[in-house]
Scaffold this motif. Structure first.
Motif, short mmCIF file in Angstrom:
data_model
loop_
_atom_site.label_atom_id
_atom_site.label_comp_id
_atom_site.label_asym_id
_atom_site.label_seq_id
_atom_site.Cartn_x
_atom_site.Cartn_y
_atom_site.Cartn_z
N HIS A 75 -10.29 1.34 3.14
CA HIS A 75 -11.00 2.21 4.09
C HIS A 75 -12.51 2.01 3.97
CE1 HIS A 75 -11.64 5.50 6.79
NE2 HIS A 75 -12.35 6.17 5.89
N ARG A 76 -12.99 1.95 2.74
CA ARG A 76 -14.42 1.77 2.49
C ARG A 76 -14.92 0.43 3.06
NH1 ARG A 76 -13.93 2.60 -2.73
NH2 ARG A 76 -14.18 0.47 -3.45
N GLU A 77 -14.14 -0.63 2.81
CA GLU A 77 -14.54 -1.95 3.28
C GLU A 77 -14.41 -2.08 4.79
OE1 GLU A 77 -15.85 -4.83 1.68
OE2 GLU A 77 -16.34 -3.16 0.38
N TYR A 78 -13.41 -1.43 5.36
CA TYR A 78 -13.22 -1.48 6.82
C TYR A 78 -14.45 -0.89 7.53
CZ TYR A 78 -11.22 -0.85 11.47
OH TYR A 78 -11.01 -0.89 12.82
N ILE A 79 -14.93 0.24 7.02
CA ILE A 79 -16.12 0.87 7.61
C ILE A 79 -17.33 -0.06 7.47
CG2 ILE A 79 -17.77 2.76 7.32
CD1 ILE A 79 -15.34 4.52 6.53
N ARG A 80 -17.50 -0.65 6.28
CA ARG A 80 -18.64 -1.55 6.05
C ARG A 80 -18.58 -2.77 6.97
NH1 ARG A 80 -19.90 -6.08 3.51
NH2 ARG A 80 -17.82 -6.43 2.69
N LEU A 81 -17.41 -3.40 7.05
CA LEU A 81 -17.25 -4.59 7.88
C LEU A 81 -17.45 -4.28 9.36
CD1 LEU A 81 -14.18 -6.06 5.99
CD2 LEU A 81 -16.41 -7.19 6.18
N SER A 82 -16.95 -3.12 9.78
CA SER A 82 -17.10 -2.70 11.18
C SER A 82 -18.57 -2.49 11.53
CB SER A 82 -16.32 -1.42 11.46
OG SER A 82 -14.95 -1.61 11.23
N PRO A 87 0.82 -1.20 0.00
CA PRO A 87 0.00 0.00 0.00
C PRO A 87 0.86 1.25 0.00
CG PRO A 87 -0.84 -1.60 1.58
CD PRO A 87 0.47 -2.12 1.08
N SER A 88 0.26 2.37 -0.38
CA SER A 88 1.01 3.60 -0.60
C SER A 88 1.76 4.07 0.63
CB SER A 88 0.05 4.70 -1.05
OG SER A 88 -0.91 4.96 -0.06
N ASN A 89 1.28 3.73 1.83
CA ASN A 89 1.98 4.21 3.01
C ASN A 89 3.13 3.27 3.39
OD1 ASN A 89 0.51 2.06 3.96
ND2 ASN A 89 -0.92 3.30 5.17
N GLY A 90 3.37 2.23 2.57
CA GLY A 90 4.56 1.42 2.74
C GLY A 90 4.43 0.29 3.73
N TYR A 91 3.31 0.14 4.39
CA TYR A 91 3.14 -0.98 5.32
C TYR A 91 1.67 -1.37 5.38
CZ TYR A 91 1.39 2.63 8.46
OH TYR A 91 0.65 3.65 9.00
N PHE A 92 1.42 -2.55 5.91
CA PHE A 92 0.06 -3.04 6.07
C PHE A 92 -0.47 -2.59 7.42
CE2 PHE A 92 -2.28 -6.78 4.01
CZ PHE A 92 -2.26 -6.17 2.78
N SER A 93 -1.40 -1.67 7.43
CA SER A 93 -1.97 -1.22 8.68
C SER A 93 -2.95 -2.28 9.19
CB SER A 93 -2.73 0.09 8.46
OG SER A 93 -3.87 -0.14 7.65
N TYR A 94 -3.42 -2.11 10.42
CA TYR A 94 -4.42 -3.02 10.97
C TYR A 94 -5.67 -3.01 10.10
CZ TYR A 94 -8.15 -4.95 13.77
OH TYR A 94 -9.22 -5.70 14.17
N GLU A 95 -6.04 -1.82 9.64
CA GLU A 95 -7.23 -1.68 8.79
C GLU A 95 -7.09 -2.54 7.55
OE1 GLU A 95 -8.69 2.09 6.36
OE2 GLU A 95 -9.19 2.33 8.49
#
Length: 233
Positions: A202-209, A4-12
């Motif tokens: 981000h979109r899927e994280y919100i939906r799943l949450s 991902p663009s920020n260079g690491y896999f976040s928890y999200e």
């Protein structure tokens, strides 16, 4: 595979990938077969492109189980599927579509994949978009040196290459592209520096949450009254 663009896999990011894998892995043996993957994204992909993924032409599976992809293989797939603008993704899908492995995508190869899209549109009673019209659209989008075939270099030189792949083998994203989905356009304007992957995660994280919260609330209501119990009167 590119990260991902920020260079690491976040928890999200991890949460989204793991949930997506778990949804498809119905017997929870940490392996996915063709029929599982066909269900990805609400049956978005064609059988022909899924066959190519499982031929392991774009990338050898690490699972070592015949006809099955493992979690690591799925991570590579989902990054390629949800961010078709990245170079590793373009290379992945180019190999999928380059049926004879000669380094160019011909009209016949593109038509082979699009035929299934066309058939699906007809089955859904949608106005079919003929291949000739699609080809003209793709030529305009890519702006290739030669209009009779495309190279990986041509695709890497166009910011619309991801949409070309969606047109050819992802019906849901093709429809969103054709209708210029206002929700997706607004997302891009609000966060122009984010990659397609970041936006999707981000979109899927919100939906799943939200789904998880609704499930927790539903389970909690059982403490108040369990309808499975016999009525006391």
């Amino acid at each position: 595979m590119g990260e991902p663009s920020n260079g690491y896999f976040s928890y999200e990011h991890f949460y989204v990938v793991y949930c997506k894998f778990w949804e498809l892995d119905t017997d929870h043996d940490f392996l996915i077969d063709k029929e599982n993957l066909i269900r990805y994204g609400n049956h978005a992909l064609t059988y022909r492109i899924v066959d190519r993924i499982f031929s392991q032409i774009p990338r050898k599976f690490t699972s070592k189980v015949d006809g099955k992809m493992g979690y690591e293989d799925f991570v590579y797939f989902i990054l390629s599927e949800e961010d078709k603008s990245s170079e590793p993704s373009l290379e992945y899908w180019f190999k999928c579509m380059d049926l004879d492995g000669n380094g160019v995508l011909t009209r016949n190869e593109m038509q082979f994949f699009y035929e299934e899209q066309l058939h699906r549109m007809e089955c859904m009673a949608q106005e079919p978009v003929l291949f000739e019209d699609i080809l003209c659209q793709i030529v305009d989008m890519i702006g290739a040196e030669n209009e009779s075939y495309f190279t990986l270099r041509d695709l890497k030189g166009s910011r619309l290459s991801g949409s070309v792949f969606n047109i050819l083998f992802n019906l849901n994203k093709f429809m969103a592209f054709e209708t210029r989905d206002p929700f997706l356009i607004r997302q891009e304007r609000e966060n122009p520096n984010l990659t397609e992957w970041d936006r999707f995660a981000h979109r899927e994280y919100i939906r799943l949450s939200m789904e998880e919260d609704a499930e927790d609330a539903s389970n909690g209501s059982g403490d108040i009254w369990d309808e499975s119990l016999e009525a006391p009167f």
